[in-house]
Design an enzyme around this catalytic site. Sequence first.
Site, PDB file in Angstrom:
ATOM      1  N   LYS A 145      43.280 -18.640   5.410  1.00 28.21           N
ATOM      2  CA  LYS A 145      43.340 -17.221   5.057  1.00 28.21           C
ATOM      3  C   LYS A 145      44.723 -16.718   5.434  1.00 28.21           C
ATOM      4  O   LYS A 145      45.118 -16.753   6.600  1.00 28.21           O
ATOM      5  CB  LYS A 145      42.265 -16.450   5.809  1.00 28.21           C
ATOM      6  CG  LYS A 145      42.295 -14.968   5.503  1.00 28.21           C
ATOM      7  CD  LYS A 145      41.171 -14.249   6.190  1.00 28.21           C
ATOM      8  CE  LYS A 145      41.206 -12.769   5.883  1.00 28.21           C
ATOM      9  NZ  LYS A 145      40.148 -12.064   6.612  1.00 28.21           N
ATOM     10  N   LYS A 202      42.341 -18.355   0.628  1.00 29.98           N
ATOM     11  CA  LYS A 202      42.341 -16.935   0.310  1.00 29.98           C
ATOM     12  C   LYS A 202      43.707 -16.326   0.588  1.00 29.98           C
ATOM     13  O   LYS A 202      44.231 -16.578   1.673  1.00 29.98           O
ATOM     14  CB  LYS A 202      41.274 -16.276   1.189  1.00 29.98           C
ATOM     15  CG  LYS A 202      41.252 -14.788   1.156  1.00 29.98           C
ATOM     16  CD  LYS A 202      40.214 -14.309   2.117  1.00 29.98           C
ATOM     17  CE  LYS A 202      40.199 -12.797   2.065  1.00 29.98           C
ATOM     18  NZ  LYS A 202      39.249 -12.257   2.978  1.00 29.98           N
TER      19      LYS A 202
HETATM   20  C1  PBG Z   1      38.187  -9.290   7.063  1.00 26.18           C
HETATM   21  C2  PBG Z   1      38.355  -9.642   5.649  1.00 26.18           C
HETATM   22  C3  PBG Z   1      39.391  -9.258   4.781  1.00 26.18           C
HETATM   23  C4  PBG Z   1      39.040  -9.715   3.523  1.00 26.18           C
HETATM   24  C5  PBG Z   1      37.837 -10.398   3.651  1.00 26.18           C
HETATM   25  N1  PBG Z   1      37.436 -10.368   4.974  1.00 26.18           N
HETATM   26  C6  PBG Z   1      40.581  -8.424   4.972  1.00 26.18           C
HETATM   27  C7  PBG Z   1      41.548  -8.631   6.013  1.00 26.18           C
HETATM   28  O1  PBG Z   1      41.734  -9.708   6.574  1.00 26.18           O
HETATM   29  O2  PBG Z   1      42.178  -7.607   6.297  1.00 26.18           O
HETATM   30  C8  PBG Z   1      39.841  -9.474   2.270  1.00 26.18           C
HETATM   31  C9  PBG Z   1      39.085  -9.480   1.017  1.00 26.18           C
HETATM   32  C10 PBG Z   1      39.768  -8.878  -0.140  1.00 26.18           C
HETATM   33  O3  PBG Z   1      40.923  -8.407  -0.096  1.00 26.18           O
HETATM   34  O4  PBG Z   1      39.122  -8.863  -1.190  1.00 26.18           O
HETATM   35  N2  PBG Z   1      38.427 -10.228   7.994  1.00 26.18           N
END
Ligand code: PBG
Length: 323
Positions: A195, A248
């Site tokens: 991520k 992601k």
């Molecule tokens: C939280 C989380 C995030 C997303 C999914 N879980 C955002 C972040 O890390 O700030 C992003 C999902 C999206 O942008 O569609 N941990």
Amino acid sequence: MPFPTTRLRRMRRTETLRGLVRESHLAPAHLIQPAFVVPGEGVREEVDSMPGVERFSISELVAEATELTSVGIGAVLLFGIPSAKDETGSGAYDDEGVVQMAVRALKEAHPDLIVITDVCLCAYTSHGHCGFVRDGEIDNDLTNELLAKTAISHAEAGADAVAPSDMMDGRVGTIRFQLDEEGHPNVPIVAYSAKYASAFYGPFREAAESTPEFGDRRSYQLDPANSDEAVREAKLDLEEGADMLMVKPATPYLDVVRRVKDETGAPVAAYHVSGEYSMLKAAAANGWIDERAAVLETLTSIRRAGADAIVTYYAKEAAGWLR
Ligand code: PBG
């Protein structure tokens, strides 16, 4: 020698010929619909930055799930927006929390729908970080304990799988160990392994009210410049017991999807995130692209890169187009 001997256009001549040699396929079964659940009754509110995406209270979410299953979507990824936040994110592991109650309602109404829960603290902490903050720093190992508590409460509510999205070190191992101890050895972990600290989460943070109050997430999410590190994260998560690995965002990181798939051979999901969705919606709203064609091309390219499953806010709409 006649020129040219090899003519690749021969197999592109008709749609049926092209169908015979098509390498990647996209079907509703590959798509996971993210959903935001809020407290209250009869709530359906559109997210300004994500046209077409709504935040639902529990009964509305159950009704929405009926529509999802009718177009062939088999899985949802659930995010909760709690009524109150605190320093430790206690709403995340409250057995009567908004996600726990939504899971029970969804599983009762739709036993066959796969309900995956996002396991993170950011929507539940007053400071908006994904972990427990001590003296301005995130306490990694204490955070893991809170994440495991959250995962267990989701499993007890009936979640089919848990998806930790916090990027703490060792959290998959801690969650796996504690799920097993508490009698949930069959609940898989879909790990957000790679991520990235991405600008494409902007619209989500509006939807989930999870913008950090100070600093940013670069001390735990991956540097966008790195992919060796993503592969190391993926392999570590597998060693710790992850069942599926997630990359992601998706489209800016298709090379990472391919590397993680090739170098682990494990099931891979890619998350087509909020910013990727909103860009397509905005261009389509202006008449600058053919939305349906651009979305199906985007999702097909994510499959071509090696993703088995795709988390996308377009799941329901795309499934409708694919029927
Ligand atoms: C939280 C989380 C995030 C997303 C999914 N879980 C955002 C972040 O890390 O700030 C992003 C999902 C999206 O942008 O569609 N941990």
